[in-house]
Design an enzyme around this catalytic site. Structure first.
Site, PDB file in Angstrom:
ATOM      1  N   HIS A   5      -6.388  -0.198   9.765  1.00  0.00           N
ATOM      2  CA  HIS A   5      -5.869   0.294   8.489  1.00  0.00           C
ATOM      3  C   HIS A   5      -4.369   0.066   8.369  1.00  0.00           C
ATOM      4  O   HIS A   5      -3.877  -0.353   7.319  1.00  0.00           O
ATOM      5  CB  HIS A   5      -6.176   1.782   8.353  1.00  0.00           C
ATOM      6  N   HIS A  50     -10.779   4.035   0.159  1.00  0.00           N
ATOM      7  CA  HIS A  50     -10.985   5.308   0.851  1.00  0.00           C
ATOM      8  C   HIS A  50     -12.476   5.444   1.105  1.00  0.00           C
ATOM      9  O   HIS A  50     -13.109   6.444   0.771  1.00  0.00           O
ATOM     10  CB  HIS A  50     -10.441   6.478   0.027  1.00  0.00           C
ATOM     11  N   ASP A  76       1.597   5.936  -3.454  1.00  0.00           N
ATOM     12  CA  ASP A  76       2.108   4.579  -3.239  1.00  0.00           C
ATOM     13  C   ASP A  76       2.929   4.125  -4.440  1.00  0.00           C
ATOM     14  O   ASP A  76       3.972   3.475  -4.295  1.00  0.00           O
ATOM     15  CB  ASP A  76       0.948   3.601  -3.016  1.00  0.00           C
TER      16      ASP A  76
END
Length: 763
Positions: free
Chosen positions: A58, A109, A131
């Site tokens: 990730h 997700h 973000d």
């Protein structure tokens, strides 16, 4: 997660042979050995945690880096001219003119949303919004790309309602409109749903913020929610091939979100930016404080010292490893000059946002020091934490690829009754039925700047009320096409998103992506991944629009069976005047209907192939991206020529005609003889680069299309009969719009009516 509460750097040197649970944290034997080589000793418990987090797929992109570099290699200076922040930043930022910029990004997700659907999806929205905030922008909208197993699968029945309620709850509470998306059902996603969230924000070009720690003596400020035990192991456990619970405590690996805390955090951040007190900023998402501080340090011109004793906690006796790895939501980390610390704290206090000074930037280049209980628990080079290993994993074309690319037998009705039955079967299928059951749970028009959202080709937003300047955004993917041919599948996803944006009259300017694939340890999956990356990168270069950023999600599989390779592609377009947006609803009065583009016999990977039980085989539709550009050249400068436009994709012309009639409640009278000699093919082939337009200025449209080399075919006219009449060859098919509407709209409520979300307005 096993922890040693007082494992310090000094203790690590004194106890070099202590057995450590590195495998439980997702680290391989050689990675653990490499960490010991870097440090010259065994890592402390906190160091082991930080490396495991930052070296996860990730955070490090360790299996994908070698291929993702191709995006940079194919981006020309001309393409990058308007990119203010690109690949490697929290989100891509595009200069759209007049001093305005837009930032957008899509992220996955997936695994948390399977474990705990509501919170997994909700925090997916929260994370992607932060973000956007970290770029200095105000978030203005979200979208979603969802993939589930078959409708009647027990996992789908459990996961879908939770995911939808999580997205709607978090987004609605934030006051952000959800302006579009896709929901797909396929057996391959059973046990591994995909929840990809896209967010978009606006900012002034001069207000751009980046994630770096610069200036020795500058302070590191942590602000937002307190740090707790939720989300620990999120990226190193849920984002890896296996899920392991901690030995001492069964720590939740799914984060818990509070949208109201994030709403306040948004306003707090915007005031901090306006006050000019932020040097650099990073959101706390996957990897938590470990990721945020080490990335800031690695990107800066010095080192960093972090004091965990200053971190506001909501759980007692948290270890250093737990504080660093916690993925508690609604937190940000900023670098602030000493003279601005007090002002920073005052603004946070105004918004009732918890804030703490937790460290400072040092002049020791690349040194990352972390202190807990007054003792050093991490002393490591920041660059080694941030960069991670790079794997060039085996790549091999699957042995059955040739077999799957051979088109199997396919039922092709050749009577009026058979075609009519097929049409109803398609529009009522899980693949093509109405998504209102889902989308009506989202607020699409909050903030008052949504121009187009419901059932639209692309979401359209006004971003400047004085000039009426706006943006159009679409995100698309086809796992079926990509399984048949990954390179072409990625290009088709790009083409569809591009075409959706063009259908609103917007000019495409940038691309983002979220690449969802199986295990990178599978050579066949890595072949799919490499092919898709090259297809997308080459396609973007051909179109002259840059890839501004992206995300990779690996290990999407159930057992050894990977999902369909699913590269989600988002395209951002600019509208000079949103009042001139092309809608996809037929205007009142008689309109002529025209088909732009050419229809071929292309059923490989089609929805008809799926619905008719023919499996998945053949080649996906051909795609020449120059044809997509010609469509843009036709529609973008001459949006006033058409009253409505609707792109063609899954379900072909038949689905587009059905949706046009259903949404307007109007009838259609069309002749498809010139579209294709076979009526069934004319209706349900999924050839690319096609748009249906409605106009009262047919001669002008045809002349301009011919001038640009765009194939154009007159289909017929709209009427108020309430019936769609379709002719082709010797056949004539009539379908009631009301009956089509009922078939199209009832499928999802019948499957999930027992689980309507709390925010739903569906009756």
């Amino acid at each position: 997660m096993s922890t040693i509460f007082n494992d310090t750097v000094e203790a690590a040197a004194e106890n070099p042979d202590l057995e450590q649970p590195y495998a439980e944290l997702g680290l391989k034997d050689d990675e653990y050995a490499r960490i010991k080589e870097i440090l010259g000793r065994r890592p402390t418990d906190a160091e082991l945690t930080v490396y495991s987090v930052m070296w996860s797929e990730h955070c490090s992109y360790k299996s994908s880096k070698v291929h993702l570099r191709y995006f940079g290699e194919t981006t020309t200076p001309e393409m990058a001219e308007k990119i203010l922040a690109g690949i490697g930043e929290n989100a891509g930022v595009v200069d759209i003119g007049d001093g305005n910029a837009v930032t957008f990004r899509v992220e996955s997700h997936n695994h948390p949303s399977f474990v705990e659907p509501h919170q997994g999806a909700a925090t997916g929205i929260g994370g992607i919004v932060r973000d956007i905030m970290a770029m200095g922008a105000r978030p203005i909208a979200v979208m979603d790309q969802l993939r589930f197993g078959a409708m009647d699968n027990p996992d789908t029945q459990r996961v879908l309602p939770g995911v939808v309620s999580g997205i709607s709850h978090y987004g609605n509470c934030l006051g952000l409109p959800n302006i579009g998306g896709e929901t797909v059902f396929d057996d391959s996603y059973a046990g591994n749903p995909l929840v990809n969230a896209l967010a978009v924000g606006t900012l002034k070009v001069d207000d751009l913020k980046l994630a770096f720690a610069s200036g020795a003596g500058n302070k590191v400020m942590l602000f937002g929610s307190r740090t707790g035990l939720d989300g620990i192991g999120g990226v190193s456990v849920l984002g890896s091939a296996s899920f392991e619970e901690g030995e001492e405590r069964k720590l939740p690996a799914v984060q818990v979100g509070d949208p109201f805390a994030e709403k306040v955090l948004i306003e707090c951040c915007l005031e901090l930016y306006q006050a000019g007190v932020v040097v650099g900023i990073q959101d706390l998402g996957g990897g938590g404080l470990a990721c945020a501080t080490s990335e800031l340090a690695a990107a800066g011109d010095g080192g960093m010292r972090v004091n965990l004793d200053a971190v506001p906690l909501r759980a007692e006796k948290m270890s250093a490893a737990e504080i660093l790895a916690s993925e508690s939501q609604e937190r940000m980390c900023a670098v602030v000059t000493p003279e601005n610390v007090e002002k920073f704290k005052q603004i946070c206090a105004k918004w009732d946002v918890t804030v703490a000074e937790i460290g400072e930037v040092t002049d020791e280049k690349d040194r990352y020091l972390v202190v807990h209980n007054g003792q050093t628990v991490i002393d490591a080079p920041a660059s080694t934490i941030d960069e991670g290993p790079v794997y060039n994993r085996p790549v091999e074309r699957p042995a059955n690829q040739d077999e799957i690319q051979t088109l199997g037998g396919l039922e092709r009705p050749d009577t009026a009754e058979g075609i009519r039955d097929a049409w109803f079967k398609l529009v009522s299928s899980p693949a093509l039925c109405s998504r209102a059951f889902i989308t009506e749970q989202y607020d699409r028009y909050v903030r008052g700047n949504t121009v187009q959202a419901k059932d639209a080709n692309a979401g359209v937003l006004r971003i400047d009320e004085e000039t009426n300047r706006g943006v159009a955004i679409s995100a698309d993917a086809s796992g079926r096409y990509t399984r048949l041919d990954p390179r072409t599948g990625a290009r088709l996803a790009l083409a569809e998103a591009y075409r959706n944006v063009v259908s609103t009259g917007a000019r495409p300017v940038a691309v983002t992506n979220c690449l969802n694939f199986g295990s990178p340890e599978n050579a066949g999956v890595m072949w799919q991944f490499k092919e898709a990356v090259h297809g997308l990168a080459d396609g973007a270069k051909e179109m002259g629009i840059p890839v501004s950023g992206g995300n990779v999600s690996f290990y999407n599989q159930t057992g050894d069976e990977p999902i369909l390779p699913t590269p989600v592609v988002g395209v951002l377009g600019v509208l000079d005047d949103v009042e001139k947006t092309i809608g996809n609803r037929l205007p009142a009065g008689e309109q002529e209907l025209y088909l732009l583009g050419e229809t071929l016999d292309e059923f490989g990977g089609s929805i008809w192939q799926q619905v008719s039980g023919a499996g998945l085989s053949g080649l996906p539709p051909q795609i020449d991206l120059a044809n997509e550009q010609r469509l843009a050249d036709l529609l973008v400068p001459a949006a006033d020529l058409v009253g409505a436009a609707h792109d063609l994709s899954e379900g072909g012309l038949g689905q587009t005609l059905a949706e046009l009639a259903i949404h307007a409640g109007r009838g259609l009278d069309v002749d498809l003889t010139q579209v294709h000699e076979d009526l069934f093919t004319a209706l349900f082939s999924e050839s690319a680069s096609r748009i249906v337009v409605a106009t009262t200025r047919g001669d002008e449209l045809v002349a301009r299309a011919q001038e640009l080399g765009v194939p154009v075919t007159r289909l017929g006219v709209t009427n108020d009969s309430g019936v769609i009449t379709v002719r082709g060859g010797d056949l004539s098919v009539e379908v009631s719009v009301e009956e089509l509407h009922d078939a199209w709209s009832n499928t999802l409520p019948e499957a999930f009516g027992h689980a309507v979300g709390a925010n739903s307005v569906v009756e």
